[in-house]
Design a protein around this motif. Structure first.
Motif, PDB file in Angstrom:
ATOM      1  N   LYS A 115       0.841  -1.195   0.000  1.00 23.71           N
ATOM      2  CA  LYS A 115       0.000   0.000   0.000  1.00 23.71           C
ATOM      3  C   LYS A 115       0.882   1.253   0.000  1.00 23.71           C
ATOM      4  O   LYS A 115       1.397   1.665   1.022  1.00 23.71           O
ATOM      5  CB  LYS A 115      -0.957  -0.023   1.194  1.00 23.71           C
ATOM      6  CG  LYS A 115      -2.120  -0.990   0.963  1.00 23.71           C
ATOM      7  CD  LYS A 115      -3.111  -0.940   2.092  1.00 23.71           C
ATOM      8  CE  LYS A 115      -4.418  -1.654   1.748  1.00 23.71           C
ATOM      9  NZ  LYS A 115      -4.325  -2.853   0.960  1.00 23.71           N
ATOM     10  N   THR A 116       1.016   1.824  -1.176  1.00 30.18           N
ATOM     11  CA  THR A 116       1.940   2.933  -1.404  1.00 30.18           C
ATOM     12  C   THR A 116       1.247   4.285  -1.371  1.00 30.18           C
ATOM     13  O   THR A 116       1.893   5.306  -1.151  1.00 30.18           O
ATOM     14  CB  THR A 116       2.617   2.739  -2.787  1.00 30.18           C
ATOM     15  OG1 THR A 116       3.140   1.412  -2.867  1.00 30.18           O
ATOM     16  CG2 THR A 116       3.730   3.732  -3.018  1.00 30.18           C
ATOM     17  N   PHE A 117      -0.072   4.304  -1.592  1.00 30.00           N
ATOM     18  CA  PHE A 117      -0.787   5.559  -1.808  1.00 30.00           C
ATOM     19  C   PHE A 117      -1.846   5.815  -0.742  1.00 30.00           C
ATOM     20  O   PHE A 117      -2.413   4.882  -0.173  1.00 30.00           O
ATOM     21  CB  PHE A 117      -1.439   5.548  -3.196  1.00 30.00           C
ATOM     22  CG  PHE A 117      -0.454   5.335  -4.311  1.00 30.00           C
ATOM     23  CD1 PHE A 117       0.244   6.399  -4.853  1.00 30.00           C
ATOM     24  CD2 PHE A 117      -0.211   4.058  -4.812  1.00 30.00           C
ATOM     25  CE1 PHE A 117       1.165   6.196  -5.877  1.00 30.00           C
ATOM     26  CE2 PHE A 117       0.698   3.844  -5.834  1.00 30.00           C
ATOM     27  CZ  PHE A 117       1.393   4.921  -6.362  1.00 30.00           C
ATOM     28  N   ASP A 118      -2.123   7.105  -0.532  1.00 31.36           N
ATOM     29  CA  ASP A 118      -3.201   7.500   0.374  1.00 31.36           C
ATOM     30  C   ASP A 118      -4.565   7.344  -0.280  1.00 31.36           C
ATOM     31  O   ASP A 118      -5.569   7.136   0.399  1.00 31.36           O
ATOM     32  CB  ASP A 118      -3.018   8.960   0.804  1.00 31.36           C
ATOM     33  CG  ASP A 118      -1.703   9.194   1.521  1.00 31.36           C
ATOM     34  OD1 ASP A 118      -1.463   8.515   2.536  1.00 31.36           O
ATOM     35  OD2 ASP A 118      -0.909  10.034   1.057  1.00 31.36           O
ATOM     36  N   LEU A 119      -4.593   7.451  -1.606  1.00 31.46           N
ATOM     37  CA  LEU A 119      -5.854   7.400  -2.336  1.00 31.46           C
ATOM     38  C   LEU A 119      -5.570   7.041  -3.786  1.00 31.46           C
ATOM     39  O   LEU A 119      -4.572   7.486  -4.361  1.00 31.46           O
ATOM     40  CB  LEU A 119      -6.550   8.767  -2.272  1.00 31.46           C
ATOM     41  CG  LEU A 119      -7.928   8.906  -2.918  1.00 31.46           C
ATOM     42  CD1 LEU A 119      -8.963   8.061  -2.173  1.00 31.46           C
ATOM     43  CD2 LEU A 119      -8.365  10.375  -2.936  1.00 31.46           C
ATOM     44  N   ALA A 120      -6.429   6.230  -4.392  1.00 35.09           N
ATOM     45  CA  ALA A 120      -6.348   5.907  -5.824  1.00 35.09           C
ATOM     46  C   ALA A 120      -7.593   6.458  -6.513  1.00 35.09           C
ATOM     47  O   ALA A 120      -8.707   6.331  -5.990  1.00 35.09           O
ATOM     48  CB  ALA A 120      -6.234   4.401  -6.030  1.00 35.09           C
ATOM     49  N   ILE A 121      -7.410   7.054  -7.673  1.00 36.89           N
ATOM     50  CA  ILE A 121      -8.464   7.794  -8.375  1.00 36.89           C
ATOM     51  C   ILE A 121      -8.669   7.229  -9.782  1.00 36.89           C
ATOM     52  O   ILE A 121      -7.715   6.939 -10.499  1.00 36.89           O
ATOM     53  CB  ILE A 121      -8.071   9.284  -8.507  1.00 36.89           C
ATOM     54  CG1 ILE A 121      -7.889   9.933  -7.144  1.00 36.89           C
ATOM     55  CG2 ILE A 121      -9.089  10.041  -9.356  1.00 36.89           C
ATOM     56  CD1 ILE A 121      -9.132  10.417  -6.479  1.00 36.89           C
ATOM     57  N   LEU A 122      -9.947   7.102 -10.174  1.00 33.53           N
ATOM     58  CA  LEU A 122     -10.304   6.767 -11.560  1.00 33.53           C
ATOM     59  C   LEU A 122     -11.527   7.605 -11.919  1.00 33.53           C
ATOM     60  O   LEU A 122     -12.642   7.328 -11.480  1.00 33.53           O
ATOM     61  CB  LEU A 122     -10.613   5.273 -11.690  1.00 33.53           C
ATOM     62  CG  LEU A 122     -11.103   4.774 -13.054  1.00 33.53           C
ATOM     63  CD1 LEU A 122     -10.107   5.103 -14.156  1.00 33.53           C
ATOM     64  CD2 LEU A 122     -11.372   3.275 -13.022  1.00 33.53           C
ATOM     65  N   SER A 146      -3.612   1.019  -2.441  1.00 32.59           N
ATOM     66  CA  SER A 146      -4.044   2.230  -1.754  1.00 32.59           C
ATOM     67  C   SER A 146      -4.911   1.951  -0.533  1.00 32.59           C
ATOM     68  O   SER A 146      -4.728   2.557   0.510  1.00 32.59           O
ATOM     69  CB  SER A 146      -4.811   3.144  -2.714  1.00 32.59           C
ATOM     70  OG  SER A 146      -5.352   4.245  -2.020  1.00 32.59           O
ATOM     71  N   GLY A 147      -5.858   1.054  -0.674  1.00 31.66           N
ATOM     72  CA  GLY A 147      -6.793   0.814   0.426  1.00 31.66           C
ATOM     73  C   GLY A 147      -8.055   1.637   0.305  1.00 31.66           C
ATOM     74  O   GLY A 147      -9.114   1.228   0.756  1.00 31.66           O
ATOM     75  N   ARG A 148      -7.956   2.818  -0.333  1.00 29.59           N
ATOM     76  CA  ARG A 148      -9.139   3.644  -0.595  1.00 29.59           C
ATOM     77  C   ARG A 148      -9.149   4.075  -2.051  1.00 29.59           C
ATOM     78  O   ARG A 148      -8.117   4.495  -2.578  1.00 29.59           O
ATOM     79  CB  ARG A 148      -9.170   4.880   0.303  1.00 29.59           C
ATOM     80  CG  ARG A 148      -9.591   4.617   1.733  1.00 29.59           C
ATOM     81  CD  ARG A 148      -9.984   5.906   2.431  1.00 29.59           C
ATOM     82  NE  ARG A 148      -8.904   6.886   2.412  1.00 29.59           N
ATOM     83  CZ  ARG A 148      -9.046   8.151   2.824  1.00 29.59           C
ATOM     84  NH1 ARG A 148     -10.215   8.580   3.257  1.00 29.59           N
ATOM     85  NH2 ARG A 148      -8.027   8.973   2.800  1.00 29.59           N
ATOM     86  N   VAL A 149     -10.299   3.987  -2.691  1.00 32.29           N
ATOM     87  CA  VAL A 149     -10.419   4.406  -4.085  1.00 32.29           C
ATOM     88  C   VAL A 149     -11.598   5.352  -4.246  1.00 32.29           C
ATOM     89  O   VAL A 149     -12.612   5.229  -3.561  1.00 32.29           O
ATOM     90  CB  VAL A 149     -10.584   3.201  -5.047  1.00 32.29           C
ATOM     91  CG1 VAL A 149      -9.408   2.243  -4.916  1.00 32.29           C
ATOM     92  CG2 VAL A 149     -11.880   2.475  -4.815  1.00 32.29           C
ATOM     93  N   PHE A 150     -11.439   6.281  -5.173  1.00 38.59           N
ATOM     94  CA  PHE A 150     -12.515   7.202  -5.542  1.00 38.59           C
ATOM     95  C   PHE A 150     -12.728   7.053  -7.041  1.00 38.59           C
ATOM     96  O   PHE A 150     -11.803   7.221  -7.832  1.00 38.59           O
ATOM     97  CB  PHE A 150     -12.144   8.645  -5.211  1.00 38.59           C
ATOM     98  CG  PHE A 150     -13.199   9.646  -5.603  1.00 38.59           C
ATOM     99  CD1 PHE A 150     -14.305   9.859  -4.788  1.00 38.59           C
ATOM    100  CD2 PHE A 150     -13.085  10.371  -6.780  1.00 38.59           C
ATOM    101  CE1 PHE A 150     -15.285  10.780  -5.147  1.00 38.59           C
ATOM    102  CE2 PHE A 150     -14.056  11.294  -7.147  1.00 38.59           C
ATOM    103  CZ  PHE A 150     -15.155  11.504  -6.315  1.00 38.59           C
TER     104      PHE A 150
END
Length: 281
Positions: A115-122, A146-150
């Motif tokens: 888990k490298t990112f605070d948030l992943a976006i698409l 990330s653990g969290r995606v938007f």
């Protein structure tokens, strides 16, 4: 007016020169980028975050607002498999290039081991993944690193004639590409319920979702008539040309972004507990 919008327009959008790409208006890119900024107001993005963006595309439409929102201490890792044509030019003129790390790779196999990112976006990109299997794989990878995606996508609904004009022309794209290349591309917009299903199938736990009206013109349904004219199947070509002409007449009179659905999801509790136990060991 959305919070921070005037600052964004002044600091970023004013730096992008008008574009001469008839029949699109000179400010089409500015309007699309502003829509992405409005979408991201529903995400939990904060200054200083390390954000992964999947499907940044040739014009960095979401990348630039992301880089603005993470601030000087944040970073955006922008991923796309092939579409980089104007990316460097646009990120450079907006002054946020130093906050962006571009990576050319397939999002189905991300090269991050943890888990490298605070948030992943698409944003406005899930339909370009073409197949449900690919959508599920990509979102699964986003959750893994990330653990969290938007995720945000236009919805197949219209509340006025301008939105209906957009949908009528946009909905020809899938058929046109399939007739030209034998493969579907730019799929029809999914419903919000369908988006939730895909995210859950990928292992995501949807913690929040909603819809909003961008309230902006939207020109990206346009596809040149020449594309349709190249279809070899005469009957299909004639049918699509007739439909394209009818839809284009409505489109050029005025077109507006349809409602947008958005989802915030996190790794399932089971997955989270598994990784937590691993870290404690």
């Amino acid at each position: 007016m959305f919070f921070g919008e005037e600052t964004f327009k002044r600091e970023i959008l004013s730096k992008i020169p008008p574009r001469n790409e008839s029949p699109l208006p000179p400010n089409w890119l500015h309007l699309e980028m502003l829509e992405r900024f409005r979408v991201l107001q529903f995400s939990p993005i904060r200054e200083g975050m390390n954000v992964l963006e999947i499907g940044c595309g040739a014009h960095a439409l979401t990348t630039v607002p992301l880089a603005y929102l993470v601030g000087e201490t944040g970073r955006v890792v922008a991923v796309d498999k092939s579409r980089w044509r104007f990316f460097e030019e646009i990120t450079s003129v907006t002054g946020v290039k130093h906050r962006i790390i571009p990576l050319k790779l397939d999002a189905r196999e991300l090269p991050f081991p943890f888990k490298t990112f605070d948030l992943a976006i698409l944003v406005h990109g899930i339909r370009s993944l073409k197949k449900e299997e690919t959508m599920v794989k990509v979102i699964s990878e986003m959750l893994r690193v990330s653990g969290r995606v938007f995720i945000a996508e236009s919805l197949p609904v219209a509340t006025n004639e301008r939105q209906r004009a957009h949908l009528e022309l946009y909905n020809l794209r899938e058929e046109i590409f399939e007739a030209l290349f034998g493969d579907k591309d730019d799929l029809h917009y999914p419903t919000l319920e369908r988006l939730v299903e895909i995210v859950e199938k990928a292992g995501g736990n949807v913690i929040e979702n909603g819809t909003f009206e961008p309230g902006l013109p939207h020109y990206l349904a346009y596809i040149p008539r020449e594309y349709v004219e190249r279809i070899k199947d005469g009957k299909k070509r004639a049918e699509l040309l007739k439909r394209w002409d009818r839809a284009y007449e409505k489109w050029k009179k005025g077109t507006e972004h349809p409602p947008v659905g958005w989802i915030l999801a996190e790794s399932s509790p089971l997955d989270y507990n598994f990784h937590t136990a691993e870290e404690e060991d």
